[in-house]
Design a protein around this motif. Structure first.
Motif, PDB file in Angstrom:
ATOM      1  N   TYR A 174       7.050  -4.634   1.658  1.00  0.00           N
ATOM      2  CA  TYR A 174       6.662  -3.559   2.586  1.00  0.00           C
ATOM      3  C   TYR A 174       7.889  -3.032   3.336  1.00  0.00           C
ATOM      4  CZ  TYR A 174       1.714  -4.986   2.073  1.00  0.00           C
ATOM      5  OH  TYR A 174       0.465  -5.277   1.603  1.00  0.00           O
ATOM      6  N   GLU A 175       8.753  -3.953   3.762  1.00  0.00           N
ATOM      7  CA  GLU A 175       9.970  -3.554   4.490  1.00  0.00           C
ATOM      8  C   GLU A 175      10.814  -2.599   3.657  1.00  0.00           C
ATOM      9  OE1 GLU A 175      11.112  -4.213   7.659  1.00  0.00           O
ATOM     10  OE2 GLU A 175       9.062  -4.955   7.920  1.00  0.00           O
ATOM     11  N   LYS A 176      10.922  -2.893   2.349  1.00  0.00           N
ATOM     12  CA  LYS A 176      11.729  -2.045   1.471  1.00  0.00           C
ATOM     13  C   LYS A 176      11.090  -0.669   1.291  1.00  0.00           C
ATOM     14  CE  LYS A 176      12.320  -5.119  -1.886  1.00  0.00           C
ATOM     15  NZ  LYS A 176      12.703  -5.745  -3.132  1.00  0.00           N
ATOM     16  N   CYS A 177       9.756  -0.620   1.334  1.00  0.00           N
ATOM     17  CA  CYS A 177       9.046   0.645   1.109  1.00  0.00           C
ATOM     18  C   CYS A 177       9.155   1.587   2.299  1.00  0.00           C
ATOM     19  CB  CYS A 177       7.566   0.389   0.825  1.00  0.00           C
ATOM     20  SG  CYS A 177       7.295  -0.332  -0.793  1.00  0.00           S
ATOM     21  N   GLY A 178       9.155   1.032   3.505  1.00  0.00           N
ATOM     22  CA  GLY A 178       9.236   1.881   4.688  1.00  0.00           C
ATOM     23  C   GLY A 178       8.360   1.359   5.804  1.00  0.00           C
ATOM     24  N   PRO A 179       8.589   1.841   7.019  1.00  0.00           N
ATOM     25  CA  PRO A 179       7.904   1.285   8.193  1.00  0.00           C
ATOM     26  C   PRO A 179       6.391   1.509   8.205  1.00  0.00           C
ATOM     27  CG  PRO A 179       9.200   3.219   8.778  1.00  0.00           C
ATOM     28  CD  PRO A 179       9.508   2.905   7.346  1.00  0.00           C
ATOM     29  N   SER A 180       5.910   2.526   7.505  1.00  0.00           N
ATOM     30  CA  SER A 180       4.471   2.804   7.557  1.00  0.00           C
ATOM     31  C   SER A 180       3.689   2.069   6.471  1.00  0.00           C
ATOM     32  CB  SER A 180       4.229   4.310   7.419  1.00  0.00           C
ATOM     33  OG  SER A 180       4.701   4.746   6.153  1.00  0.00           O
ATOM     34  N   VAL A 181       4.375   1.353   5.602  1.00  0.00           N
ATOM     35  CA  VAL A 181       3.707   0.694   4.477  1.00  0.00           C
ATOM     36  C   VAL A 181       3.200  -0.680   4.901  1.00  0.00           C
ATOM     37  CG1 VAL A 181       4.014  -0.197   2.142  1.00  0.00           C
ATOM     38  CG2 VAL A 181       5.106   1.945   2.815  1.00  0.00           C
ATOM     39  N   ARG A 182       1.886  -0.856   4.821  1.00  0.00           N
ATOM     40  CA  ARG A 182       1.288  -2.140   5.201  1.00  0.00           C
ATOM     41  C   ARG A 182       0.085  -2.491   4.336  1.00  0.00           C
ATOM     42  NH1 ARG A 182       5.192  -3.383   6.684  1.00  0.00           N
ATOM     43  NH2 ARG A 182       6.060  -3.707   8.718  1.00  0.00           N
ATOM     44  N   GLN A 183      -0.026  -1.898   3.162  1.00  0.00           N
ATOM     45  CA  GLN A 183      -1.199  -2.195   2.338  1.00  0.00           C
ATOM     46  C   GLN A 183      -0.854  -2.120   0.862  1.00  0.00           C
ATOM     47  OE1 GLN A 183      -3.763   0.995   3.601  1.00  0.00           O
ATOM     48  NE2 GLN A 183      -3.151   2.276   1.898  1.00  0.00           N
ATOM     49  N   MET A 184      -1.712  -2.718   0.077  1.00  0.00           N
ATOM     50  CA  MET A 184      -1.615  -2.642  -1.377  1.00  0.00           C
ATOM     51  C   MET A 184      -2.774  -1.778  -1.852  1.00  0.00           C
ATOM     52  SD  MET A 184       0.920  -4.210  -2.639  1.00  0.00           S
ATOM     53  CE  MET A 184       2.064  -5.556  -2.516  1.00  0.00           C
ATOM     54  N   PRO A 185      -2.682  -1.127  -2.976  1.00  0.00           N
ATOM     55  CA  PRO A 185      -1.530  -1.114  -3.870  1.00  0.00           C
ATOM     56  C   PRO A 185      -0.464  -0.147  -3.380  1.00  0.00           C
ATOM     57  CG  PRO A 185      -3.192   0.373  -4.721  1.00  0.00           C
ATOM     58  CD  PRO A 185      -3.771  -0.278  -3.473  1.00  0.00           C
ATOM     59  N   GLN A 186       0.721  -0.290  -3.934  1.00  0.00           N
ATOM     60  CA  GLN A 186       1.773   0.711  -3.780  1.00  0.00           C
ATOM     61  C   GLN A 186       2.126   1.153  -5.196  1.00  0.00           C
ATOM     62  OE1 GLN A 186       3.003   2.208  -1.000  1.00  0.00           O
ATOM     63  NE2 GLN A 186       1.393   1.058   0.028  1.00  0.00           N
ATOM     64  N   VAL A 187       2.036   2.453  -5.414  1.00  0.00           N
ATOM     65  CA  VAL A 187       2.234   2.995  -6.754  1.00  0.00           C
ATOM     66  C   VAL A 187       3.514   3.820  -6.777  1.00  0.00           C
ATOM     67  CG1 VAL A 187       1.214   4.385  -8.598  1.00  0.00           C
ATOM     68  CG2 VAL A 187      -0.272   3.074  -7.057  1.00  0.00           C
ATOM     69  N   PHE A 188       4.303   3.581  -7.802  1.00  0.00           N
ATOM     70  CA  PHE A 188       5.536   4.333  -8.018  1.00  0.00           C
ATOM     71  C   PHE A 188       5.419   5.076  -9.341  1.00  0.00           C
ATOM     72  CE2 PHE A 188       6.667   1.224  -4.953  1.00  0.00           C
ATOM     73  CZ  PHE A 188       7.787   1.676  -4.283  1.00  0.00           C
ATOM     74  N   ILE A 189       5.753   6.360  -9.336  1.00  0.00           N
ATOM     75  CA  ILE A 189       5.794   7.149 -10.567  1.00  0.00           C
ATOM     76  C   ILE A 189       7.228   7.639 -10.725  1.00  0.00           C
ATOM     77  CG2 ILE A 189       4.946   9.189 -11.789  1.00  0.00           C
ATOM     78  CD1 ILE A 189       2.313   8.883 -10.269  1.00  0.00           C
ATOM     79  N   ASN A 190       7.838   7.267 -11.847  1.00  0.00           N
ATOM     80  CA  ASN A 190       9.247   7.597 -12.104  1.00  0.00           C
ATOM     81  C   ASN A 190      10.133   7.219 -10.912  1.00  0.00           C
ATOM     82  OD1 ASN A 190       8.474   8.537 -14.591  1.00  0.00           O
ATOM     83  ND2 ASN A 190       8.366  10.656 -13.965  1.00  0.00           N
ATOM     84  N   ASP A 191       9.923   6.013 -10.403  1.00  0.00           N
ATOM     85  CA  ASP A 191      10.717   5.425  -9.315  1.00  0.00           C
ATOM     86  C   ASP A 191      10.525   6.102  -7.960  1.00  0.00           C
ATOM     87  OD1 ASP A 191      11.802   3.464 -11.032  1.00  0.00           O
ATOM     88  OD2 ASP A 191      13.312   4.889 -11.720  1.00  0.00           O
ATOM     89  N   GLN A 192       9.528   6.961  -7.833  1.00  0.00           N
ATOM     90  CA  GLN A 192       9.197   7.582  -6.542  1.00  0.00           C
ATOM     91  C   GLN A 192       7.893   6.973  -6.038  1.00  0.00           C
ATOM     92  OE1 GLN A 192      10.627  10.201  -4.658  1.00  0.00           O
ATOM     93  NE2 GLN A 192      12.417   9.954  -5.946  1.00  0.00           N
ATOM     94  N   ARG A 193       7.887   6.504  -4.799  1.00  0.00           N
ATOM     95  CA  ARG A 193       6.656   5.937  -4.246  1.00  0.00           C
ATOM     96  C   ARG A 193       5.684   7.055  -3.925  1.00  0.00           C
ATOM     97  NH1 ARG A 193       3.992   4.312   0.388  1.00  0.00           N
ATOM     98  NH2 ARG A 193       5.437   5.359   1.765  1.00  0.00           N
ATOM     99  N   VAL A 194       4.471   6.961  -4.491  1.00  0.00           N
ATOM    100  CA  VAL A 194       3.436   7.949  -4.164  1.00  0.00           C
ATOM    101  C   VAL A 194       2.450   7.378  -3.152  1.00  0.00           C
ATOM    102  CG1 VAL A 194       3.663   9.191  -6.340  1.00  0.00           C
ATOM    103  CG2 VAL A 194       1.988   7.344  -6.170  1.00  0.00           C
ATOM    104  N   GLY A 195       2.521   6.063  -2.921  1.00  0.00           N
ATOM    105  CA  GLY A 195       1.659   5.442  -1.923  1.00  0.00           C
ATOM    106  C   GLY A 195       0.557   4.624  -2.567  1.00  0.00           C
ATOM    107  N   GLY A 196      -0.572   4.567  -1.881  1.00  0.00           N
ATOM    108  CA  GLY A 196      -1.705   3.780  -2.353  1.00  0.00           C
ATOM    109  C   GLY A 196      -2.630   4.586  -3.247  1.00  0.00           C
ATOM    110  N   LEU A 197      -3.911   4.240  -3.207  1.00  0.00           N
ATOM    111  CA  LEU A 197      -4.894   4.889  -4.067  1.00  0.00           C
ATOM    112  C   LEU A 197      -4.958   6.394  -3.804  1.00  0.00           C
ATOM    113  CD1 LEU A 197      -7.117   4.759  -6.179  1.00  0.00           C
ATOM    114  CD2 LEU A 197      -8.703   4.091  -4.369  1.00  0.00           C
ATOM    115  N   ALA A 198      -5.022   6.791  -2.539  1.00  0.00           N
ATOM    116  CA  ALA A 198      -5.101   8.229  -2.208  1.00  0.00           C
ATOM    117  C   ALA A 198      -3.844   8.964  -2.664  1.00  0.00           C
ATOM    118  CB  ALA A 198      -5.316   8.419  -0.711  1.00  0.00           C
ATOM    119  N   GLY A 199      -2.684   8.336  -2.486  1.00  0.00           N
ATOM    120  CA  GLY A 199      -1.428   8.940  -2.929  1.00  0.00           C
ATOM    121  C   GLY A 199      -1.390   9.098  -4.436  1.00  0.00           C
TER     122      GLY A 199
END
Length: 80
Positions: A45-70
């Motif tokens: 979570y620390e590596k992802c950013g200060p607002s990240v506190r939940q799973m899942p975290q999804v990355f598309i082509n090495d860009q974080r899009v976030g969780g399910l809604a993202g």
């Protein structure tokens, strides 16, 4: 267009299951990385950013899009 999709998840996570099911229904290949250890998850979570506190975290082509809604928003944009 080939997408590199990585889903960071944890066990017994309904949102994680929903995200994976969404990718499966669209026949999109993805890599799943489970982080069940609490300390490992906090470091992630620390590596992802200060607002990240939940799973899942999804990355598309090495860009974080976030969780399910993202993920849903990213897939909607990609299909346009």
């Amino acid at each position: 267009m080939s997408l590199k999709i990585v889903v960071y998840s944890k066990s017994a996570c309904p949102q994680c299951e929903s995200a994976k099911m969404l990718l499966k229904t669209r026949s999109l290949a993805y890599e799943e990385i489970k982080i069940d250890d609490e300390a490992e998850r906090m470091a992630f979570y620390e590596k992802c950013g200060p607002s990240v506190r939940q799973m899942p975290q999804v990355f598309i082509n090495d860009q974080r899009v976030g969780g399910l809604a993202g993920l849903q928003a990213a897939l909607a944009q990609l299909s346009q």
